[in-house]
Design a protein around this motif. Structure first.
Motif, PDB file in Angstrom:
ATOM      1  N   TYR A  46       0.843  -1.205   0.000  1.00  0.00           N
ATOM      2  CA  TYR A  46       0.000   0.000   0.000  1.00  0.00           C
ATOM      3  C   TYR A  46       0.880   1.258   0.000  1.00  0.00           C
ATOM      4  O   TYR A  46       0.713   2.161  -0.823  1.00  0.00           O
ATOM      5  CB  TYR A  46      -0.899  -0.050   1.243  1.00  0.00           C
ATOM      6  CG  TYR A  46      -1.777   1.143   1.469  1.00  0.00           C
ATOM      7  CD1 TYR A  46      -2.704   1.544   0.505  1.00  0.00           C
ATOM      8  CD2 TYR A  46      -1.705   1.858   2.673  1.00  0.00           C
ATOM      9  CE1 TYR A  46      -3.525   2.638   0.735  1.00  0.00           C
ATOM     10  CE2 TYR A  46      -2.526   2.943   2.905  1.00  0.00           C
ATOM     11  CZ  TYR A  46      -3.434   3.331   1.931  1.00  0.00           C
ATOM     12  OH  TYR A  46      -4.247   4.404   2.165  1.00  0.00           O
ATOM     13  N   ILE A  55       3.132   1.504  -3.306  1.00  0.00           N
ATOM     14  CA  ILE A  55       2.383   1.872  -4.522  1.00  0.00           C
ATOM     15  C   ILE A  55       2.136   3.389  -4.512  1.00  0.00           C
ATOM     16  O   ILE A  55       2.310   4.067  -5.528  1.00  0.00           O
ATOM     17  CB  ILE A  55       1.062   1.075  -4.636  1.00  0.00           C
ATOM     18  CG1 ILE A  55       1.392  -0.386  -4.969  1.00  0.00           C
ATOM     19  CG2 ILE A  55       0.153   1.665  -5.719  1.00  0.00           C
ATOM     20  CD1 ILE A  55       0.191  -1.331  -4.946  1.00  0.00           C
ATOM     21  N   CYS A  56       1.766   3.929  -3.357  1.00  0.00           N
ATOM     22  CA  CYS A  56       1.571   5.391  -3.270  1.00  0.00           C
ATOM     23  C   CYS A  56       2.867   6.116  -3.642  1.00  0.00           C
ATOM     24  O   CYS A  56       2.867   7.055  -4.450  1.00  0.00           O
ATOM     25  CB  CYS A  56       1.150   5.807  -1.854  1.00  0.00           C
ATOM     26  SG  CYS A  56      -0.491   5.243  -1.391  1.00  0.00           S
ATOM     27  N   ILE A  88      -4.698   8.110 -10.049  1.00  0.00           N
ATOM     28  CA  ILE A  88      -4.704   6.681  -9.670  1.00  0.00           C
ATOM     29  C   ILE A  88      -4.069   6.533  -8.278  1.00  0.00           C
ATOM     30  O   ILE A  88      -4.568   5.798  -7.424  1.00  0.00           O
ATOM     31  CB  ILE A  88      -3.956   5.827 -10.720  1.00  0.00           C
ATOM     32  CG1 ILE A  88      -4.752   5.817 -12.040  1.00  0.00           C
ATOM     33  CG2 ILE A  88      -3.729   4.416 -10.218  1.00  0.00           C
ATOM     34  CD1 ILE A  88      -4.023   5.155 -13.205  1.00  0.00           C
ATOM     35  N   ALA A  89      -2.979   7.267  -8.050  1.00  0.00           N
ATOM     36  CA  ALA A  89      -2.305   7.200  -6.742  1.00  0.00           C
ATOM     37  C   ALA A  89      -3.243   7.657  -5.631  1.00  0.00           C
ATOM     38  O   ALA A  89      -3.372   7.018  -4.580  1.00  0.00           O
ATOM     39  CB  ALA A  89      -1.047   8.070  -6.759  1.00  0.00           C
ATOM     40  N   HIS A 148      -6.038   5.145  -5.120  1.00  0.00           N
ATOM     41  CA  HIS A 148      -5.506   3.954  -4.434  1.00  0.00           C
ATOM     42  C   HIS A 148      -5.378   4.244  -2.935  1.00  0.00           C
ATOM     43  O   HIS A 148      -5.796   3.435  -2.098  1.00  0.00           O
ATOM     44  CB  HIS A 148      -4.141   3.590  -5.020  1.00  0.00           C
ATOM     45  CG  HIS A 148      -3.447   2.488  -4.288  1.00  0.00           C
ATOM     46  ND1 HIS A 148      -3.796   1.163  -4.439  1.00  0.00           N
ATOM     47  CD2 HIS A 148      -2.440   2.513  -3.382  1.00  0.00           C
ATOM     48  CE1 HIS A 148      -3.032   0.420  -3.653  1.00  0.00           C
ATOM     49  NE2 HIS A 148      -2.203   1.214  -3.000  1.00  0.00           N
ATOM     50  N   GLU A 187      -9.154   4.769  -1.418  1.00  0.00           N
ATOM     51  CA  GLU A 187     -10.043   3.598  -1.398  1.00  0.00           C
ATOM     52  C   GLU A 187      -9.533   2.487  -0.488  1.00  0.00           C
ATOM     53  O   GLU A 187     -10.301   1.675  -0.014  1.00  0.00           O
ATOM     54  CB  GLU A 187     -10.224   3.054  -2.814  1.00  0.00           C
ATOM     55  CG  GLU A 187     -11.188   3.909  -3.603  1.00  0.00           C
ATOM     56  CD  GLU A 187     -11.802   3.144  -4.772  1.00  0.00           C
ATOM     57  OE1 GLU A 187     -12.991   3.337  -5.009  1.00  0.00           O
ATOM     58  OE2 GLU A 187     -11.081   2.381  -5.423  1.00  0.00           O
ATOM     59  N   ASN A 188      -8.234   2.438  -0.268  1.00  0.00           N
ATOM     60  CA  ASN A 188      -7.680   1.355   0.553  1.00  0.00           C
ATOM     61  C   ASN A 188      -7.359   1.801   1.971  1.00  0.00           C
ATOM     62  O   ASN A 188      -6.828   1.017   2.767  1.00  0.00           O
ATOM     63  CB  ASN A 188      -6.419   0.791  -0.123  1.00  0.00           C
ATOM     64  CG  ASN A 188      -6.782   0.100  -1.429  1.00  0.00           C
ATOM     65  OD1 ASN A 188      -7.435  -0.935  -1.414  1.00  0.00           O
ATOM     66  ND2 ASN A 188      -6.413   0.697  -2.547  1.00  0.00           N
ATOM     67  N   LYS A 248     -12.002   9.355 -10.035  1.00  0.00           N
ATOM     68  CA  LYS A 248     -12.354   8.357 -11.063  1.00  0.00           C
ATOM     69  C   LYS A 248     -12.679   9.033 -12.387  1.00  0.00           C
ATOM     70  O   LYS A 248     -12.258   8.560 -13.448  1.00  0.00           O
ATOM     71  CB  LYS A 248     -13.558   7.536 -10.595  1.00  0.00           C
ATOM     72  CG  LYS A 248     -13.243   6.593  -9.459  1.00  0.00           C
ATOM     73  CD  LYS A 248     -14.444   5.698  -9.220  1.00  0.00           C
ATOM     74  CE  LYS A 248     -14.540   5.287  -7.791  1.00  0.00           C
ATOM     75  NZ  LYS A 248     -15.876   4.891  -7.393  1.00  0.00           N
TER      76      LYS A 248
END
Ligand SMILES: Cc1cc2nc3c(=O)[nH]c(=O)nc-3n(C[C@H](O)[C@H](O)[C@H](O)COP(=O)(O)OP(=O)(O)OC[C@H]3O[C@@H](n4cnc5c(N)ncnc54)[C@H](O)[C@@H]3O)c2cc1C
Length: 478
Positions: A332, A335-336, A363-364, A367, A370-371, A454
């Motif tokens: 997590y 990826i950020c 997208i970052a 991500h 949402e997580n 989005k």
């Protein structure tokens, strides 16, 4: 003018600004028991410029000598990477809370430069020289700048001109030879009580009939007619043992009310060009989401570091499910970080300004948002219930109770109870306290809603090649 010192910054906020906290007028925000914590937090920015270890990152060479790196307009991927590293470092010093007094303002200034040149080119206006002059004023003064973009909005299904009353979106009520007069209110304005300037931006697309609402400008924080009503959220003052982050770090938002505030023409950057309101709002947000993902990094790193240490303290580091959760927390966080760096590397340079890649940074941000709650669940799972049931500092300091606490709340391998409780309290700050609640809402809403992210991803992705690939494999179109 040289860079401002932390003391000069604090003194400069005693300028007659109209700030209210819990119904009372605050004469000196720096001296206020709650707002003063936010001022001290903001002063991290000025302390970094003086600290030999942080100065190379915090200070850049400007056209007239050293200036805050935030005022160095990014020209390349490398500039964006340095800007991101500065935001990450400042936030780490802020105990995972972004400092924001120059980050957000310079995001707006980058967007204003781009939109002003575009508007001047396409409509024959003369906004760019005004933006440049205001930018130089901020850079030379080493100023703290807030951004009031989000309007109170009333009925979200209706546009500015269709609302039950005309002031749900900030608007121009009149103009004369000197300038414009602003009325309305913005909400959630971060760092406004301790900024020198407030940049006003439109918050959405606008159309015919919304001309009065298509306005961007800059207002000094002590402008007559400007009232800032500070939110008391998270104002319960804890001690450093129980609330190790929020006892020292805080950001304040305001309901920012413009009651016929006069703005001279040289500070007006958009007025009436309805088709430019949406692009300006969106361009600001693209810079601001890059700032956002950069400032999330210390928090997601802390999820990993604190959970791993807690697993050690509780003797569960070898358990498969714990390693599984730690691996997911690491993914997590990384990826950020990776996506933020890639958004910088894949920037496009427009009119000499490096703009982070919109698709990748959204997208970052998506991500991250949402997580976020899933990540919190893993951290809470590893830490255990003591997050909300532990004893107090007073118990630990008490001769008899302290002995009991030490005897019963120690950890694996002889970890003293006090260390284990310090770590528990740190994890509570990012999972269960008022500060954790603030971070959770910040994660979902700040820098724009999840749905907006989005929409941007969908709009900015070029799907032509993948559609052609699908057609080819399906044998469509020969
Ligand atoms: C801690 C914090 C700090 C912030 N700092 C700043 C700042 O410094 N400056 C600033 O300008 N703003 C700031 N913001 C504001 C932030 O950008 C907004 O919270 C965000 O844009 C969402 O707006 P809102 O809070 O009005 O919620 P809403 O817009 O009411 O959103 C609530 C829900 O309604 C949905 N929704 C809203 N409108 C529509 C519609 N027309 N159609 C369909 N669905 C809709 C949203 O998608 C969301 O699901 C901050 C917010 C927070 C929480």
């Amino acid at each position: 003018m040289p860079l401002m010192s932390p003391e000069q910054y604090k003194a400069s906020l005693r300028d007659g600004r109209t700030v209210y906290y819990r119904g009372e007028r605050v004469e000196d925000v720096a001296a206020h028991p709650v707002l003063g914590v936010a001022v001290e937090h903001a002063a991290i920015d000025y302390r970094m410029a003086e600290d030999p270890a942080d100065r190379p990152l915090a200070v850049a060479e400007g056209p007239e000598g050293p200036c805050s790196r935030y005022y160095h307009i990014p020209r390349s991927a490398d500039d964006l990477l340095k800007r991101s590293a500065l935001i990450e470092r400042a936030t780490a010093l802020g105990g995972t809370l972004v400092v924001l007094i120059k980050e957000i303002g310079t995001d707006a200034l980058c967007a204003l430069h781009l939109l002003a040149s575009h508007t001047d080119r396409t409509k024959g206006t003369a906004y760019l020289p005004r933006v440049q002059k205001f930018y130089e004023h901020c850079r030379r003064g080493d100023l703290a700048v807030a951004v009031a973009q989000t309007d109170v909005k009333g009925d979200r299904a209706k546009g500015p001109a269709e609302q039950a009353h005309p002031d749900y979106y900030v608007r121009v009520v009149s103009e004369d030879r000197e300038g414009i007069t602003l009325r309305g209110a913005k909400v959630h304005t971060s760092v406004s009580v301790n900024a020198h300037e407030i940049i006003v931006l439109p918050t959405r697309n606008m159309g015919a009939g919304d001309e009065a609402y298509a306005v961007a400008c800059a207002v000094p924080a002590n402008a007559p007619g400007l009232t800032m009503i500070a939110s008391p959220y998270g104002s319960r003052k804890g001690n450093e043992f129980e609330t190790p982050i929020s006892a020292r770090h805080k950001m304040i938002e305001t309901l920012t009310v413009f009651e016929d505030v006069k703005v001279p023409w040289e500070r007006v950057f958009l007025k009436g060009e309805v088709d430019m309101a949406g692009p300006l709002a969106k361009t600001f947000v693209e810079f601001h989401r890059f700032t956002a993902v950069s400032y999330k990094l210390p928090l997601v790193d802390l999820f990993v570091g604190a959970s791993r240490l807690m697993a050690e303290y509780n003797g569960i580091l070898r358990a498969n499910h714990v390693r599984d959760k730690l691996a997911r927390l690491i993914s997590y966080a990384q990826i950020c970080r990776g996506m933020a760096r890639e958004a910088a590397r894949e920037c496009k340079v427009v009119d000499g300004i490096a703009v982070p890649n919109a698709e990748l940074i959204n997208i970052a941000k998506l991500h991250f948002a949402e997580n976020y709650h899933q990540a919190l669940a893993w951290v809470i799972d590893i830490a255990g219930g003591l997050l909300v049931t532990g004893p107090s500092k007073e118990d630990l300091d008490h001769p008899r109770l302290g002995e009991l606490v030490s005897k019963y709340l120690g950890g694996a391998g002889g970890v003293p109870a006090e260390d284990r409780l310090k770590l528990i309290n740190l994890i509570a700050e990012i999972t269960t306290t008022d500060f954790a609640g603030y971070q959770a809402v910040l994660a979902i809403h700040a820098e724009g809603s999840i749905e907006a992210e989005k929409l941007t991803i969908f709009a900015s992705h070029d799907a032509r090649a993948s559609v052609e690939y699908a057609k080819k494999l399906a044998g469509i179109g020969g």
